[in-house]
Design an enzyme around this catalytic site. Sequence first.
Site, PDB file in Angstrom:
ATOM      1  N   HIS A 205       1.639   4.441  -2.838  1.00 49.92           N
ATOM      2  CA  HIS A 205       1.674   5.896  -2.627  1.00 49.92           C
ATOM      3  C   HIS A 205       3.028   6.463  -3.083  1.00 49.92           C
ATOM      4  O   HIS A 205       3.103   7.499  -3.736  1.00 49.92           O
ATOM      5  CB  HIS A 205       1.494   6.232  -1.142  1.00 49.92           C
ATOM      6  CG  HIS A 205       0.068   6.158  -0.655  1.00 49.92           C
ATOM      7  ND1 HIS A 205      -0.946   6.868  -1.243  1.00 49.92           N
ATOM      8  CD2 HIS A 205      -0.505   5.490   0.382  1.00 49.92           C
ATOM      9  CE1 HIS A 205      -2.099   6.629  -0.593  1.00 49.92           C
ATOM     10  NE2 HIS A 205      -1.846   5.786   0.391  1.00 49.92           N
TER      11      HIS A 205
ATOM     12  N   GLU B 140      -4.960   7.507  -3.201  1.00 45.77           N
ATOM     13  CA  GLU B 140      -5.431   6.231  -2.663  1.00 45.77           C
ATOM     14  C   GLU B 140      -5.663   5.221  -3.797  1.00 45.77           C
ATOM     15  O   GLU B 140      -5.511   4.014  -3.598  1.00 45.77           O
ATOM     16  CB  GLU B 140      -6.724   6.463  -1.862  1.00 45.77           C
ATOM     17  CG  GLU B 140      -7.123   5.324  -0.945  1.00 45.77           C
ATOM     18  CD  GLU B 140      -6.235   5.173   0.302  1.00 45.77           C
ATOM     19  OE1 GLU B 140      -5.331   6.004   0.529  1.00 45.77           O
ATOM     20  OE2 GLU B 140      -6.461   4.191   1.041  1.00 45.77           O
TER      21      GLU B 140
ATOM     22  N   HIS C 125       0.834  -1.203   0.000  1.00 46.93           N
ATOM     23  CA  HIS C 125       0.000   0.000   0.000  1.00 46.93           C
ATOM     24  C   HIS C 125       0.874   1.261   0.000  1.00 46.93           C
ATOM     25  O   HIS C 125       0.703   2.144  -0.844  1.00 46.93           O
ATOM     26  CB  HIS C 125      -0.907  -0.030   1.243  1.00 46.93           C
ATOM     27  CG  HIS C 125      -1.869   1.119   1.339  1.00 46.93           C
ATOM     28  ND1 HIS C 125      -3.173   1.020   0.924  1.00 46.93           N
ATOM     29  CD2 HIS C 125      -1.720   2.379   1.800  1.00 46.93           C
ATOM     30  CE1 HIS C 125      -3.786   2.184   1.127  1.00 46.93           C
ATOM     31  NE2 HIS C 125      -2.915   3.020   1.661  1.00 46.93           N
ATOM     32  N   GLU C 126       1.813   1.320   0.920  1.00 49.19           N
ATOM     33  CA  GLU C 126       2.662   2.519   1.012  1.00 49.19           C
ATOM     34  C   GLU C 126       3.555   2.640  -0.217  1.00 49.19           C
ATOM     35  O   GLU C 126       3.823   3.753  -0.693  1.00 49.19           O
ATOM     36  CB  GLU C 126       3.492   2.506   2.304  1.00 49.19           C
ATOM     37  CG  GLU C 126       2.675   2.455   3.600  1.00 49.19           C
ATOM     38  CD  GLU C 126       1.563   3.505   3.699  1.00 49.19           C
ATOM     39  OE1 GLU C 126       1.710   4.602   3.121  1.00 49.19           O
ATOM     40  OE2 GLU C 126       0.525   3.213   4.342  1.00 49.19           O
TER      41      GLU C 126
END
Lengths: 500, 500
Positions: free
Chosen positions: A268, A294, A264-265
């Site tokens: 980003h 997101e 997830h990070e």
Amino acid sequence: MQEKLNLLKEKMATIWDLSMIGALMGWDQQTYMPPKGAEERGEQMATLSRLVHEMATSDEMGKLLDELVPYAQTLDPDSDDARLIKLAKREYDKQTRVPAEKVAEYARVTTMAQGAWVQARSESNFGLFQPHLERIVELRREYASYFAPYDHVYDPLLDDFEPGLKTAEVQQIFARLRPQQVELIQAIASRPQVDDSFLHLKYDDKKQWDFGVEVATRFGYDWQAGRQDRSAHPFTTSFGIRDVRITTRVIEDQLPSALFGTMHETGHALYQQGIDWKYRRSVLGGAASLAVHESQSRMWENLVGRSRAFWRFFYPRLQEYFPQQLGNVSLEAFYKAINKVEPSFIRVEADEATYNLHIMLRLELEIALMEGSLEVKHLPEAWNTRMKEYLGIIPPNDSLGVLQDIHWSGGMIGYFPTYALGNLISVQLWEKIQQDIPNLEEQIERGEFSALLGWLREKIHRHGSKYEPQELVEKVTGSKIDPQPYIRYLNTKYRDIYGF
Amino acid sequence: MQEKLNLLKEKMATIWDLSMIGALMGWDQQTYMPPKGAEERGEQMATLSRLVHEMATSDEMGKLLDELVPYAQTLDPDSDDARLIKLAKREYDKQTRVPAEKVAEYARVTTMAQGAWVQARSESNFGLFQPHLERIVELRREYASYFAPYDHVYDPLLDDFEPGLKTAEVQQIFARLRPQQVELIQAIASRPQVDDSFLHLKYDDKKQWDFGVEVATRFGYDWQAGRQDRSAHPFTTSFGIRDVRITTRVIEDQLPSALFGTMHETGHALYQQGIDWKYRRSVLGGAASLAVHESQSRMWENLVGRSRAFWRFFYPRLQEYFPQQLGNVSLEAFYKAINKVEPSFIRVEADEATYNLHIMLRLELEIALMEGSLEVKHLPEAWNTRMKEYLGIIPPNDSLGVLQDIHWSGGMIGYFPTYALGNLISVQLWEKIQQDIPNLEEQIERGEFSALLGWLREKIHRHGSKYEPQELVEKVTGSKIDPQPYIRYLNTKYRDIYGF
């Protein structure tokens, strides 16, 4: 006029530099700062914010913009300069329309509220938080009033996170999404449960970390322009386009936590690392919006990271790391376990199928609070009613319910929808990517992500904050934010997993 | 007038906060920043420096000081307020007397010079560095001219590092020191060599780190108000009184490097952590001078860390960490090894007996350059002549000689003497401490340092930068900086070790 434009750019570069410095201070605070450093760090943060605010709202800045805004209208509206002036003006208005004493009051009230929220949550006592939230709602309504006229009182709040997006649009999107998601969950609930107990054995910390690094590297994260550290809550931050850092949290008996958290990070971070270098030190060097951000993190976490194709490549690797725990677990069993659907109380632990419902509930409550149709004192009741309706469960206490998120205590009303919108955008983009890269799945099965990353760089990342979210999504996919692709995706995926 | 004073304090607090933020950026740069982050970080650093310089040299600051300086003369000259105004005025003068274009030129020239120095050192080719150093010497002489009249052209440079100290004083001190140190070294050279080969076996990195942490903890370093990280060159930095960080470098076949490096940096850090909390965010919240700072690091590194008493307590611990390497080495053999005297080319590797001679050589050359009695092109020759005279050895090339230190390439002329003065002050303080804490040695043998740290806190640390170095040393020991205690210390120590 070119001279005035250069002066504006110079001023914005200074402000940009100071914001990046502030981000470094925040990163350090959450990773390495010793506890006693907090007080002085707080003073330093306040000083930096004050200077930034003074610069951003100076008369000189106002006069510059007064001259440059008409000039921008003579330019190609899609040119970088026209966009830069537009964004600069937007920022200036946001910062000057609200009286300074209101900004200060808001800072005081939310600081107090956060302390009260921590206590209220730990004691599961909504009453402790209620008066603070009441004041916050008042102040947010006042905030909206400075941006009147508006179509809806919630618009100015939403606009802080999703430039240009309107409440009515979000309501429409969610109205189409809700019944279909509820239906899907009910269908899943009638099927036999999936076993995911092996995900909660003991997984060595260092090995979890190393596997995450391997995945991030494969995705294309540039370690020469970033790094990973540990923090209590995972986050991504950047101090420029070439210093974009991620953090993770490893929990030994929760394999999915670090695994999907890192993906997830990384999602980003890939966005931030991909912004065009020419936009650095300018208001164009950010992201389009939180929802677009997101969409990137959720794409790498879910559409890539929770797919069969991904694990065809990576599961043998993961088994090498953890032969004891996973040696006898088949790929198929593992795939089902990481995609288990189960209505639960806590948003941040929710699966893909239920996640958006947690968001819709919050959005409806926020709008009702802002409209005045719901009083803060009735909030816990309203929360629980909706939990029952959407997810079929009622939290046993407010800690697991209305008190679970930090956002409202910090005054962040309008933030929640960005999470769900990010999910929707991720699949809209994904459908387009599949058209443009027909053998994408085969590439993923071979652990190859460069074509995917290249596509995202070209279509999304490099533009920075030049386009508004609706504009960008339409430019890339041909339509504005649309829930249908996401519904299709969920149905296909879960019909397969749960066999209905 | 109180209002004006408060305004001054507020302005200085802002400047202070920004300097602390700059220190955090520097720390991150040397510990964790990914390589590609350098360019944007450089821009951010430049922005911050520019803002600090604008604030520190503003007309408003000048006017405030014009009114407050006379007011300070009506106050008790030892009061905090009087001292604060004096220091603020000193800073203001330093920053305003030099024209802005000269400051900018100096920054450009030294940036270029550092690049040239790196190359010159790696190729051992002084010619590459010579034109840069020539320009630096010119600019430093010009710098001095802005502070005319002075007793000596070197005074304004020295004053940047040692407030109030004069070239003549330093020359006098060193003139007394030099013959006695040379004599001592000659006496040692005639004695049998000490064996320290076992210090260069392989020592596990992690264990070296852990032992260092144990020692720093015992010394009284507050880990709640600091931390230790790794860096290429060890340093101490602070972002406030309660966030004081050290770094270390572990080399597996050089046990003394991390061992004494950690003690040295801990000494610096204890000073910073001990500054009175009331001085935070003010110009009084720094250190008295670099020499006083160095007196603290050298005290913990040498007077404590290289003493028999210290190792009576810690050597059994160290042997537990490294039974293979040290199990058969006696305490006495270890003690002699870590105190081995051997004339060598490189300052940073020099032992206590030879170290000051490296400094004196540099001081003499710096003064000659500034006076114009030595030309830069003759510097290598002058260097080697003095090495032969003071240490009896001649470097085989300029990398091991005149090109070894980074200081001159950064324009730091006037910095070197602070190292030697720190050594001298450390022993002056030590003699006083021994009078005040008669059983100090026994305490150290028991691993107890709280009385020692308490004394330093009371006499030195808490005062921050309120007193000038000579003033502080005299206040605490009854005399100004004096080489005699250091000579006594060296003689006693090495006569014992080398038996003459």
